[in-house]
Design a protein around this motif. Structure first.
Motif, PDB file in Angstrom:
ATOM      1  N   LEU A  94       0.822  -1.214   0.000  1.00  0.00           N
ATOM      2  CA  LEU A  94       0.000   0.000   0.000  1.00  0.00           C
ATOM      3  C   LEU A  94       0.856   1.264   0.000  1.00  0.00           C
ATOM      4  N   ALA A  95       1.943   1.248   0.759  1.00  0.00           N
ATOM      5  CA  ALA A  95       2.842   2.417   0.782  1.00  0.00           C
ATOM      6  C   ALA A  95       3.456   2.649  -0.593  1.00  0.00           C
ATOM      7  N   LEU A  96       3.877   1.576  -1.252  1.00  0.00           N
ATOM      8  CA  LEU A  96       4.435   1.715  -2.603  1.00  0.00           C
ATOM      9  C   LEU A  96       3.389   2.229  -3.587  1.00  0.00           C
ATOM     10  N   LEU A  97       2.179   1.683  -3.518  1.00  0.00           N
ATOM     11  CA  LEU A  97       1.108   2.139  -4.409  1.00  0.00           C
ATOM     12  C   LEU A  97       0.772   3.607  -4.157  1.00  0.00           C
ATOM     13  N   GLU A  98       0.742   3.996  -2.896  1.00  0.00           N
ATOM     14  CA  GLU A  98       0.466   5.402  -2.569  1.00  0.00           C
ATOM     15  C   GLU A  98       1.543   6.308  -3.138  1.00  0.00           C
ATOM     16  N   LEU A  99       2.784   5.890  -3.013  1.00  0.00           N
ATOM     17  CA  LEU A  99       3.897   6.692  -3.520  1.00  0.00           C
ATOM     18  C   LEU A  99       3.846   6.803  -5.036  1.00  0.00           C
ATOM     19  N   ILE A 100       3.631   5.672  -5.705  1.00  0.00           N
ATOM     20  CA  ILE A 100       3.739   5.653  -7.162  1.00  0.00           C
ATOM     21  C   ILE A 100       2.483   6.190  -7.843  1.00  0.00           C
ATOM     22  N   PHE A 101       1.291   5.804  -7.376  1.00  0.00           N
ATOM     23  CA  PHE A 101       0.082   6.118  -8.126  1.00  0.00           C
ATOM     24  C   PHE A 101      -0.859   7.110  -7.464  1.00  0.00           C
ATOM     25  N   LEU A 102      -1.197   6.873  -6.208  1.00  0.00           N
ATOM     26  CA  LEU A 102      -2.267   7.651  -5.600  1.00  0.00           C
ATOM     27  C   LEU A 102      -1.961   9.140  -5.511  1.00  0.00           C
ATOM     28  N   ARG A 103      -0.732   9.492  -5.170  1.00  0.00           N
ATOM     29  CA  ARG A 103      -0.409  10.927  -5.038  1.00  0.00           C
ATOM     30  C   ARG A 103      -0.574  11.643  -6.367  1.00  0.00           C
ATOM     31  N   THR A 104      -0.271  10.957  -7.458  1.00  0.00           N
ATOM     32  CA  THR A 104      -0.358  11.587  -8.772  1.00  0.00           C
ATOM     33  C   THR A 104      -1.784  11.583  -9.303  1.00  0.00           C
ATOM     34  N   PHE A 105      -2.441  10.422  -9.272  1.00  0.00           N
ATOM     35  CA  PHE A 105      -3.753  10.310  -9.906  1.00  0.00           C
ATOM     36  C   PHE A 105      -4.885  10.856  -9.053  1.00  0.00           C
ATOM     37  N   VAL A 106      -4.794  10.687  -7.751  1.00  0.00           N
ATOM     38  CA  VAL A 106      -5.866  11.180  -6.888  1.00  0.00           C
ATOM     39  C   VAL A 106      -5.610  12.632  -6.503  1.00  0.00           C
ATOM     40  N   GLY A 107      -4.421  12.920  -6.016  1.00  0.00           N
ATOM     41  CA  GLY A 107      -4.121  14.273  -5.549  1.00  0.00           C
ATOM     42  C   GLY A 107      -3.587  15.183  -6.632  1.00  0.00           C
ATOM     43  N   GLY A 108      -3.023  14.607  -7.709  1.00  0.00           N
ATOM     44  CA  GLY A 108      -2.432  15.423  -8.766  1.00  0.00           C
ATOM     45  C   GLY A 108      -1.270  16.251  -8.283  1.00  0.00           C
ATOM     46  N   GLU A 109      -0.553  15.750  -7.272  1.00  0.00           N
ATOM     47  CA  GLU A 109       0.494  16.548  -6.637  1.00  0.00           C
ATOM     48  C   GLU A 109       1.783  16.660  -7.444  1.00  0.00           C
ATOM     49  N   ARG A 110       2.151  15.559  -8.177  1.00  0.00           N
ATOM     50  CA  ARG A 110       3.473  15.558  -8.802  1.00  0.00           C
ATOM     51  C   ARG A 110       3.448  14.888 -10.155  1.00  0.00           C
ATOM     52  N   ASP A 115       7.672  10.025  -9.377  1.00  0.00           N
ATOM     53  CA  ASP A 115       7.180   9.104  -8.349  1.00  0.00           C
ATOM     54  C   ASP A 115       7.411   7.664  -8.742  1.00  0.00           C
ATOM     55  N   LEU A 116       7.254   7.350 -10.028  1.00  0.00           N
ATOM     56  CA  LEU A 116       7.474   5.986 -10.506  1.00  0.00           C
ATOM     57  C   LEU A 116       8.936   5.584 -10.337  1.00  0.00           C
ATOM     58  N   ILE A 117       9.846   6.478 -10.707  1.00  0.00           N
ATOM     59  CA  ILE A 117      11.277   6.187 -10.562  1.00  0.00           C
ATOM     60  C   ILE A 117      11.639   5.998  -9.086  1.00  0.00           C
ATOM     61  N   LEU A 118      11.145   6.890  -8.228  1.00  0.00           N
ATOM     62  CA  LEU A 118      11.431   6.777  -6.799  1.00  0.00           C
ATOM     63  C   LEU A 118      10.862   5.474  -6.232  1.00  0.00           C
ATOM     64  N   GLY A 119       9.643   5.139  -6.617  1.00  0.00           N
ATOM     65  CA  GLY A 119       9.035   3.899  -6.150  1.00  0.00           C
ATOM     66  C   GLY A 119       9.803   2.667  -6.593  1.00  0.00           C
ATOM     67  N   ILE A 120      10.264   2.669  -7.848  1.00  0.00           N
ATOM     68  CA  ILE A 120      11.042   1.533  -8.356  1.00  0.00           C
ATOM     69  C   ILE A 120      12.377   1.431  -7.629  1.00  0.00           C
ATOM     70  N   VAL A 121      13.030   2.568  -7.377  1.00  0.00           N
ATOM     71  CA  VAL A 121      14.308   2.557  -6.661  1.00  0.00           C
ATOM     72  C   VAL A 121      14.121   2.003  -5.251  1.00  0.00           C
ATOM     73  N   ILE A 122      13.083   2.457  -4.555  1.00  0.00           N
ATOM     74  CA  ILE A 122      12.826   1.965  -3.196  1.00  0.00           C
ATOM     75  C   ILE A 122      12.482   0.482  -3.228  1.00  0.00           C
ATOM     76  N   LEU A 123      11.671   0.052  -4.202  1.00  0.00           N
ATOM     77  CA  LEU A 123      11.295  -1.355  -4.312  1.00  0.00           C
ATOM     78  C   LEU A 123      12.510  -2.243  -4.582  1.00  0.00           C
ATOM     79  N   LEU A 124      13.339  -1.854  -5.543  1.00  0.00           N
ATOM     80  CA  LEU A 124      14.521  -2.658  -5.867  1.00  0.00           C
ATOM     81  C   LEU A 124      15.502  -2.706  -4.705  1.00  0.00           C
TER      82      LEU A 124
END
Length: 196
Positions: A94-110, A115-124
């Protein structure tokens, strides 16, 4: 954990965070070159400032690490071990999904790419650190390590993510991930009882 062992973990994590900040700061300076040095003294002072900043980030990382240890202790006390592991896995996803998708699609923040690159780096990074943790200990360490390296790291970066500047994100995420990875990989070595 004795005071001596905690002291060792504290100072080595400070150095890891400081080293990560120096690497991140010098790499950003080489790529962006936004800071103009007016004298030779500035060239020597800048890495010292980065070093001090990295120490601050590592202290922040250590606060998150000890908060996780308390959370894990409470979680294993309330839930059965298997249930607590599933809860950690769900929260990490859920934290990864929030970082990668929700902030952008729901909040339109960034921007979604950042966010996708940061999420992939944290995941890897979480997968790699979890792999080495399992090799050093046992297979039951995989989910707690993965949870710590994803969910806790994302929570620790929330402040800088609100700024919305990619270079600021890189500047904090590199020493933070380095400090978090070092602490979780060293924990079992520090807690190991002395033989002989």
């Amino acid at each position: 954990m004795s005071i001596r062992k905690w002291f060792y973990l504290f100072w080595t994590t400070l150095l890891i965070g400081a080293g990560g900040a120096v690497v991140a700061g010098l790499a950003l300076q080489a790529v962006n070159g936004r800071i103009e040095f007016k004298s030779t003294a500035d060239l020597f002072i800048y890495p010292l400032i980065l070093f001090g900043y990295g120490m601050l980030v590592s202290v922040y990382s250590q606060l998150g690490f000890f908060a996780y240890l308390i959370l894990n202790y409470m979680g294993t006390g309330v839930f059965r071990r298997k249930v607590w592991q599933y809860i950690q896995l769900v929260l990490a996803v859920l934290a990864l999904l929030e970082l990668i998708f929700l902030r952008t699609f729901v909040g339109g923040e960034r921007n979604v790419v950042s966010d996708l690159i940061l999420g992939i780096v944290i995941l890897l990074t979480a997968i790699i650190v979890s792999y080495f943790k399992v090799r050093s200990t046992n297979s039951s360490a995989w989910i707690p390590t993965f949870f710590f390296m994803t969910a806790i790291t994302i929570v620790e970066t929330i402040g800088v993510l609100r700024i919305g500047v990619d270079s600021a994100t890189v500047f904090i995420v590199i020493p933070l991930i380095a400090s978090n990875a070092f602490q979780i990989l060293m924990l079992h070595r520090i807690l190991k009882p002395r033989t002989g």
